[in-house]
Design a protein around this motif. Structure first.
Motif, PDB file in Angstrom:
ATOM      1  N   THR A  60       0.903  -1.321   0.084  1.00 49.26           N
ATOM      2  CA  THR A  60      -0.077   0.135  -0.100  1.00 49.26           C
ATOM      3  C   THR A  60       0.972   1.358   0.031  1.00 49.26           C
TER       4      THR A  60
ATOM      5  N   SER B 190      -2.929   7.102   0.480  1.00 52.18           N
ATOM      6  CA  SER B 190      -3.383   8.455  -0.491  1.00 52.18           C
ATOM      7  C   SER B 190      -2.664   9.755  -0.176  1.00 52.18           C
TER       8      SER B 190
ATOM      9  N   LEU C 154       0.746   9.323  -1.992  1.00 54.79           N
ATOM     10  CA  LEU C 154       0.722   8.935  -3.425  1.00 54.79           C
ATOM     11  C   LEU C 154       1.300  10.005  -4.406  1.00 54.79           C
TER      12      LEU C 154
ATOM     13  N   ASP D 204       2.911  10.590  -8.628  1.00 56.45           N
ATOM     14  CA  ASP D 204       2.811   9.841 -10.047  1.00 56.45           C
ATOM     15  C   ASP D 204       4.367   9.055  -9.970  1.00 56.45           C
TER      16      ASP D 204
ATOM     17  N   ARG E 111       3.757   5.950  -7.830  1.00 59.57           N
ATOM     18  CA  ARG E 111       2.839   5.163  -8.176  1.00 59.57           C
ATOM     19  C   ARG E 111       3.592   4.227  -9.338  1.00 59.57           C
TER      20      ARG E 111
ATOM     21  N   VAL F 293      -1.869  -2.372 -10.183  1.00 55.84           N
ATOM     22  CA  VAL F 293      -2.163  -1.407  -9.062  1.00 55.84           C
ATOM     23  C   VAL F 293      -3.579  -1.183  -9.064  1.00 55.84           C
TER      24      VAL F 293
ATOM     25  N   ASP G 153      -6.788   1.254  -7.312  1.00 52.18           N
ATOM     26  CA  ASP G 153      -7.093   2.408  -6.416  1.00 52.18           C
ATOM     27  C   ASP G 153      -8.002   2.160  -5.509  1.00 52.18           C
TER      28      ASP G 153
ATOM     29  N   ALA H  19      -3.000   3.668  -3.234  1.00 50.09           N
ATOM     30  CA  ALA H  19      -2.710   2.827  -4.344  1.00 50.09           C
ATOM     31  C   ALA H  19      -2.305   1.374  -3.666  1.00 50.09           C
ATOM     32  N   GLN H  20      -2.767   0.225  -4.165  1.00 50.45           N
ATOM     33  CA  GLN H  20      -2.475  -1.171  -3.438  1.00 50.45           C
ATOM     34  C   GLN H  20      -2.164  -2.242  -4.617  1.00 50.45           C
TER      35      GLN H  20
END
Length: 411
Positions: free
Chosen positions: A285, A288, A291, A293, A296, A354, A356, A361-362
């Motif tokens: 994880t 949020s 997170l 770009d 990710r 990935v 949402d 992001a998980q």
């Protein structure tokens, strides 16, 4: 001779309620001789009392003859077993017998003292039960010692058995009580018909099914009171399965002709089959709040390279803000559809794309998966079952050979 012996034993059982003096004056004879070792009419009478007391039957004259046959056959087998124990210099300690009787009492919801009192009230010497238990213990030790080290169960056998269990777990399952009477070369079908009809009559009069099965059934389930456990229809004889599907829990079937003999079943319970996919999962994880770009994209690259659940922390060490959580075993039916769909089709070890979620992001990593359901054992339990099945078969063969080679005279 057999009929006269039955009448003699019947008189002896009746005398159990007479005065002790009258009972002690009865002259005992020899009922059988096994390799020059005698079995007395007192031995047979005590065993018959034990069978009658534990099975709860109300013996008619015909039933008494059947019980006599059962008693003599059991005593002959136990004599052979104990003779083998002496040959191998195996001594069963009295403490082992005490523990076994305590276990019998506990399973009956009674104390040892209550068992002894009940036996005495039925005119049964506690030594009758102790001798039976001693023979069972000795035989189990002998069979295990002779054959256990020779039995090898392969991974393929375990996997095959597990596949069968999983397939059966998806079918409706029936838990039966069974009483099986074998058609033997000695007695033929006529004897088996007589025994099964007599037993059925006793069951209809209210004799406890479990106790009757334990004393009279020739099935391997006899030691468990005839309880087969839950079985799918595919694992039940066709004639028996047909009867079971038409019964309600608590009902007892009519006698059923099956290969090798006759069978009576009681439907204990039934349940719908259910197979659940059990997934061993870990999740990665990025919250949020952290997170970006960049991290990710780093998580996407890291997920693509995952090939071990033991090194997940290392795999995401370069992903800023990411942390790993071990979810353990989770039923696929307990997952939200989005995650379940993402895991669908994956094989261990593999990661989802990935996702949402509300947490951020998980990535979910499938570490292992298995199918399970009611009554599906684990690999160790399956291995033990397969070993016990082989030991049971080898035990019957050994005892059969002992009977064949022994000098047995029934008087």
């Amino acid at each position: 001779m057999a009929f006269r012996l039955a009448l003699t034993i019947l008189a002896g059982i009746a005398m159990a309620t007479a005065t002790p003096t009258a009972y002690s004056q009865q002259v005992e004879g020899i009922a059988a001789v096994v390799n020059d070792e005698p079995i007395t009419t007192l031995d047979v009478r005590n065993r018959m009392r034990l069978i009658i007391s534990s099975s709860g039957v109300q013996p008619t004259e015909e039933m008494l003859t059947r019980i006599q046959d059962q008693a003599i056959r059991g005593l002959v087998d136990e004599t052979l077993q104990l003779q083998q124990a002496r040959e191998f210099e195996l001594a069963v300690e009295e403490a082992e017998v005490d523990d076994a009787i305590a276990d019998i009492a506990a399973r009956s919801g009674a104390t040892v003292e209550e068992v002894e009192s009940d036996l005495a009230a039925s005119g049964i010497d506690i030594q009758t039960l102790r001798q039976q238990v001693k023979a069972e213990i000795a035989w189990q030790i002998l069979v295990s010692g002779r054959y256990r080290s020779r039995i090898r169960i392969s991974d393929q056998q375990i996997e095959t058995a597990l596949d069968r269990y999983i397939q059966s777990a998806s079918q409706p399952q029936y838990r039966l009580g069974e009483i099986f009477i074998e058609i033997t070369p000695q007695g033929g079908e006529e004897r088996a018909v007589g025994v099964i009809q007599t037993i059925y009559g006793q069951l209809r009069q209210g004799a406890p099914f479990q106790a009757v099965a334990q004393q009279f059934s020739d099935a391997a389930s006899a030691s468990a009171g005839g309880d087969t456990g839950y079985l799918p229809l595919s694992g039940i004889n066709a004639q028996v399965a047909e009867a079971a599907t038409q019964m309600e829990p608590g009902q007892i079937s009519n006698p059923i002709r099956v290969p090798g003999g006759f069978q009576i079943i009681a439907l204990i319970d039934r349940r719908d089959g259910q197979v659940i996919e059990q997934l061993n999962l870990a999740q990665i994880t990025i919250p949020s709040s952290r997170l970006t770009d960049a991290n990710r994209a780093a998580l996407v690259r890291a997920a693509a390279d995952i090939n071990s659940c033991d090194a997940l922390e290392e795999a995401v060490s370069g992903v800023e803000g990411a942390f790993v959580t071990n979810l353990g075993d989770v039923g696929a039916n307990a997952l939200v559809p989005t995650i379940r769909d993402a895991l669908s089709g994956l094989e261990p070890v593999a990661a989802t794309s990935v996702l949402d979620t509300a947490a951020g992001a998980q990535v979910f990593v499938l570490c292992d998966k298995a199918l399970t359901g009611p009554g599906v054992p684990n690999a160790e339990q399956i291995e033990n079952q397969l070993i016990n099945q082989q030991l049971s078969l080898l035990s019957r063969r050994w005892l059969r050979d002992l009977r064949r080679d022994a000098t047995i005279e029934i008087r």
